[in-house]
Design a protein around this motif. Sequence first.
Motif, PDB file in Angstrom:
ATOM      1  N   ARG A  63       0.825  -1.209   0.000  1.00  0.00           N
ATOM      2  CA  ARG A  63       0.000   0.000   0.000  1.00  0.00           C
ATOM      3  C   ARG A  63       0.863   1.264   0.000  1.00  0.00           C
ATOM      4  O   ARG A  63       0.405   2.335  -0.352  1.00  0.00           O
ATOM      5  N   GLY A  64       2.116   1.119   0.428  1.00  0.00           N
ATOM      6  CA  GLY A  64       2.961   2.302   0.571  1.00  0.00           C
ATOM      7  C   GLY A  64       2.412   3.193   1.677  1.00  0.00           C
ATOM      8  O   GLY A  64       2.250   4.397   1.518  1.00  0.00           O
ATOM      9  N   ALA A  65       2.134   2.548   2.807  1.00  0.00           N
ATOM     10  CA  ALA A  65       1.474   3.220   3.927  1.00  0.00           C
ATOM     11  C   ALA A  65       2.196   4.512   4.318  1.00  0.00           C
ATOM     12  O   ALA A  65       3.402   4.507   4.545  1.00  0.00           O
ATOM     13  N   PRO A  66       1.448   5.613   4.382  1.00  0.00           N
ATOM     14  CA  PRO A  66       2.057   6.879   4.793  1.00  0.00           C
ATOM     15  C   PRO A  66       2.201   6.948   6.317  1.00  0.00           C
ATOM     16  O   PRO A  66       1.576   6.188   7.046  1.00  0.00           O
ATOM     17  N   ILE A  67       3.018   7.857   6.757  1.00  0.00           N
ATOM     18  CA  ILE A  67       3.089   8.158   8.185  1.00  0.00           C
ATOM     19  C   ILE A  67       2.162   9.348   8.389  1.00  0.00           C
ATOM     20  O   ILE A  67       2.427  10.450   7.911  1.00  0.00           O
ATOM     21  N   ASP A  68       1.059   9.102   9.056  1.00  0.00           N
ATOM     22  CA  ASP A  68       0.035  10.121   9.252  1.00  0.00           C
ATOM     23  C   ASP A  68      -0.632   9.904  10.605  1.00  0.00           C
ATOM     24  O   ASP A  68      -0.117   9.169  11.445  1.00  0.00           O
ATOM     25  N   ALA A  69      -1.784  10.512  10.804  1.00  0.00           N
ATOM     26  CA  ALA A  69      -2.488  10.392  12.084  1.00  0.00           C
ATOM     27  C   ALA A  69      -2.907   8.949  12.362  1.00  0.00           C
ATOM     28  O   ALA A  69      -2.846   8.488  13.511  1.00  0.00           O
ATOM     29  N   VAL A  70      -3.299   8.214  11.336  1.00  0.00           N
ATOM     30  CA  VAL A  70      -3.705   6.817  11.521  1.00  0.00           C
ATOM     31  C   VAL A  70      -2.516   5.971  11.975  1.00  0.00           C
ATOM     32  O   VAL A  70      -2.617   5.201  12.927  1.00  0.00           O
ATOM     33  N   SER A  71      -1.387   6.122  11.290  1.00  0.00           N
ATOM     34  CA  SER A  71      -0.217   5.340  11.686  1.00  0.00           C
ATOM     35  C   SER A  71       0.278   5.769  13.066  1.00  0.00           C
ATOM     36  O   SER A  71       0.728   4.931  13.851  1.00  0.00           O
ATOM     37  N   GLY A  72       0.183   7.037  13.383  1.00  0.00           N
ATOM     38  CA  GLY A  72       0.572   7.508  14.717  1.00  0.00           C
ATOM     39  C   GLY A  72      -0.321   6.938  15.799  1.00  0.00           C
ATOM     40  O   GLY A  72       0.156   6.503  16.856  1.00  0.00           O
ATOM     41  N   PHE A  73      -1.623   6.913  15.535  1.00  0.00           N
ATOM     42  CA  PHE A  73      -2.579   6.331  16.478  1.00  0.00           C
ATOM     43  C   PHE A  73      -2.313   4.836  16.630  1.00  0.00           C
ATOM     44  O   PHE A  73      -2.292   4.299  17.740  1.00  0.00           O
ATOM     45  N   GLY A  74      -2.081   4.159  15.505  1.00  0.00           N
ATOM     46  CA  GLY A  74      -1.770   2.732  15.542  1.00  0.00           C
ATOM     47  C   GLY A  74      -0.506   2.452  16.325  1.00  0.00           C
ATOM     48  O   GLY A  74      -0.449   1.509  17.119  1.00  0.00           O
ATOM     49  N   PHE A  75       0.511   3.281  16.116  1.00  0.00           N
ATOM     50  CA  PHE A  75       1.770   3.105  16.831  1.00  0.00           C
ATOM     51  C   PHE A  75       1.565   3.280  18.333  1.00  0.00           C
ATOM     52  O   PHE A  75       2.133   2.512  19.137  1.00  0.00           O
ATOM     53  N   ALA A  76       0.753   4.237  18.729  1.00  0.00           N
ATOM     54  CA  ALA A  76       0.467   4.448  20.158  1.00  0.00           C
ATOM     55  C   ALA A  76      -0.230   3.228  20.752  1.00  0.00           C
ATOM     56  O   ALA A  76       0.102   2.786  21.863  1.00  0.00           O
ATOM     57  N   ILE A  77      -1.177   2.673  20.017  1.00  0.00           N
ATOM     58  CA  ILE A  77      -1.882   1.462  20.480  1.00  0.00           C
ATOM     59  C   ILE A  77      -0.903   0.303  20.569  1.00  0.00           C
ATOM     60  O   ILE A  77      -0.910  -0.462  21.541  1.00  0.00           O
ATOM     61  N   TYR A  78      -0.060   0.164  19.548  1.00  0.00           N
ATOM     62  CA  TYR A  78       0.942  -0.904  19.552  1.00  0.00           C
ATOM     63  C   TYR A  78       1.870  -0.765  20.764  1.00  0.00           C
ATOM     64  O   TYR A  78       2.144  -1.749  21.452  1.00  0.00           O
ATOM     65  N   LEU A  79       2.358   0.436  21.016  1.00  0.00           N
ATOM     66  CA  LEU A  79       3.252   0.654  22.162  1.00  0.00           C
ATOM     67  C   LEU A  79       2.573   0.303  23.481  1.00  0.00           C
ATOM     68  O   LEU A  79       3.192  -0.282  24.364  1.00  0.00           O
ATOM     69  N   PHE A  80       1.306   0.669  23.605  1.00  0.00           N
ATOM     70  CA  PHE A  80       0.558   0.305  24.805  1.00  0.00           C
ATOM     71  C   PHE A  80       0.567  -1.213  24.982  1.00  0.00           C
ATOM     72  O   PHE A  80       0.862  -1.725  26.073  1.00  0.00           O
ATOM     73  N   GLY A  81       0.248  -1.946  23.915  1.00  0.00           N
ATOM     74  CA  GLY A  81       0.244  -3.409  23.982  1.00  0.00           C
ATOM     75  C   GLY A  81       1.615  -3.975  24.314  1.00  0.00           C
ATOM     76  O   GLY A  81       1.737  -4.910  25.100  1.00  0.00           O
ATOM     77  N   PRO A 120      -5.338 -10.066  31.062  1.00  0.00           N
ATOM     78  CA  PRO A 120      -4.604  -8.902  30.556  1.00  0.00           C
ATOM     79  C   PRO A 120      -3.637  -9.228  29.424  1.00  0.00           C
ATOM     80  O   PRO A 120      -3.406  -8.383  28.552  1.00  0.00           O
ATOM     81  N   ASN A 121      -3.096 -10.432  29.390  1.00  0.00           N
ATOM     82  CA  ASN A 121      -2.184 -10.783  28.302  1.00  0.00           C
ATOM     83  C   ASN A 121      -2.900 -10.747  26.954  1.00  0.00           C
ATOM     84  O   ASN A 121      -2.307 -10.405  25.937  1.00  0.00           O
ATOM     85  N   TYR A 122      -4.160 -11.075  26.942  1.00  0.00           N
ATOM     86  CA  TYR A 122      -4.920 -11.087  25.692  1.00  0.00           C
ATOM     87  C   TYR A 122      -5.555  -9.730  25.410  1.00  0.00           C
ATOM     88  O   TYR A 122      -5.465  -9.219  24.293  1.00  0.00           O
ATOM     89  N   PHE A 123      -6.207  -9.157  26.415  1.00  0.00           N
ATOM     90  CA  PHE A 123      -6.982  -7.931  26.190  1.00  0.00           C
ATOM     91  C   PHE A 123      -6.152  -6.650  26.268  1.00  0.00           C
ATOM     92  O   PHE A 123      -6.539  -5.635  25.690  1.00  0.00           O
ATOM     93  N   LEU A 124      -5.048  -6.671  26.983  1.00  0.00           N
ATOM     94  CA  LEU A 124      -4.219  -5.470  27.091  1.00  0.00           C
ATOM     95  C   LEU A 124      -2.916  -5.585  26.295  1.00  0.00           C
ATOM     96  O   LEU A 124      -2.232  -4.585  26.104  1.00  0.00           O
ATOM     97  N   ASN A 125      -2.573  -6.789  25.870  1.00  0.00           N
ATOM     98  CA  ASN A 125      -1.364  -6.955  25.059  1.00  0.00           C
ATOM     99  C   ASN A 125      -1.688  -7.392  23.646  1.00  0.00           C
ATOM    100  O   ASN A 125      -1.502  -6.641  22.698  1.00  0.00           O
ATOM    101  N   ILE A 126      -2.169  -8.600  23.472  1.00  0.00           N
ATOM    102  CA  ILE A 126      -2.282  -9.155  22.124  1.00  0.00           C
ATOM    103  C   ILE A 126      -3.238  -8.357  21.245  1.00  0.00           C
ATOM    104  O   ILE A 126      -2.875  -7.977  20.126  1.00  0.00           O
ATOM    105  N   LEU A 127      -4.435  -8.091  21.712  1.00  0.00           N
ATOM    106  CA  LEU A 127      -5.385  -7.374  20.851  1.00  0.00           C
ATOM    107  C   LEU A 127      -4.904  -5.956  20.518  1.00  0.00           C
ATOM    108  O   LEU A 127      -4.909  -5.576  19.335  1.00  0.00           O
TER     109      LEU A 127
END
Length: 172
Positions: A63-81, A120-127
């Motif tokens: 897709r050639g994913a851009p770095i934008d608000a969506v990717s920033g939001f996704g990265f924040a969610i990923y870091l939380f997990g 928490p391993n499933y709901f706060l990490n994996i998902l």
Amino acid sequence: MTALILFVVLAFIYRFALLAVSIRHEKALRGAGAVEHGARNTLALTIAHIAFYLSATGEGLARGAPIDAVSGFGFAIYLFGAVMLLVVVRLLGRLWTVKLLIARDHQLVAHPLFRLVRHPNYFLNILPELVGFALTLHAYYTLAIGLAVYLVPLTIRIRQEERAMRETFAAY
């Protein structure tokens, strides 16, 4: 695009590092007589996890994913997990593995996190990890289809874990 490739590489390294911890814990637990539950489903979860990561990576690169608000939001969610995985590993200590193992001397972990969130391993990490990974890469097909597929063995795992814990601990 270079930043997203770096993200993917670091995510894979992080996962492999935690897999090494899991393998070390598993060897010690099995050596002390731990019993595994749901081995076939663990294999299904492993395949689903790898497939999700590879699919999201391929989709994001294609897709050639851009770095934008969506990717920033996704990265924040990923870091939380990712952080929550470290928390769970720390709280469970030697009992944490990617497999469902019950040790002979297994003690019920009664930390408030486990009372607040049943798994928490499933709901706060994996998902969050999977959702964040896919959003960071704009992998919307993987998010929609891959997550639905992943939820099947994850739901089975949660039920297996509930059963094993109830059979082992009267206080569960």
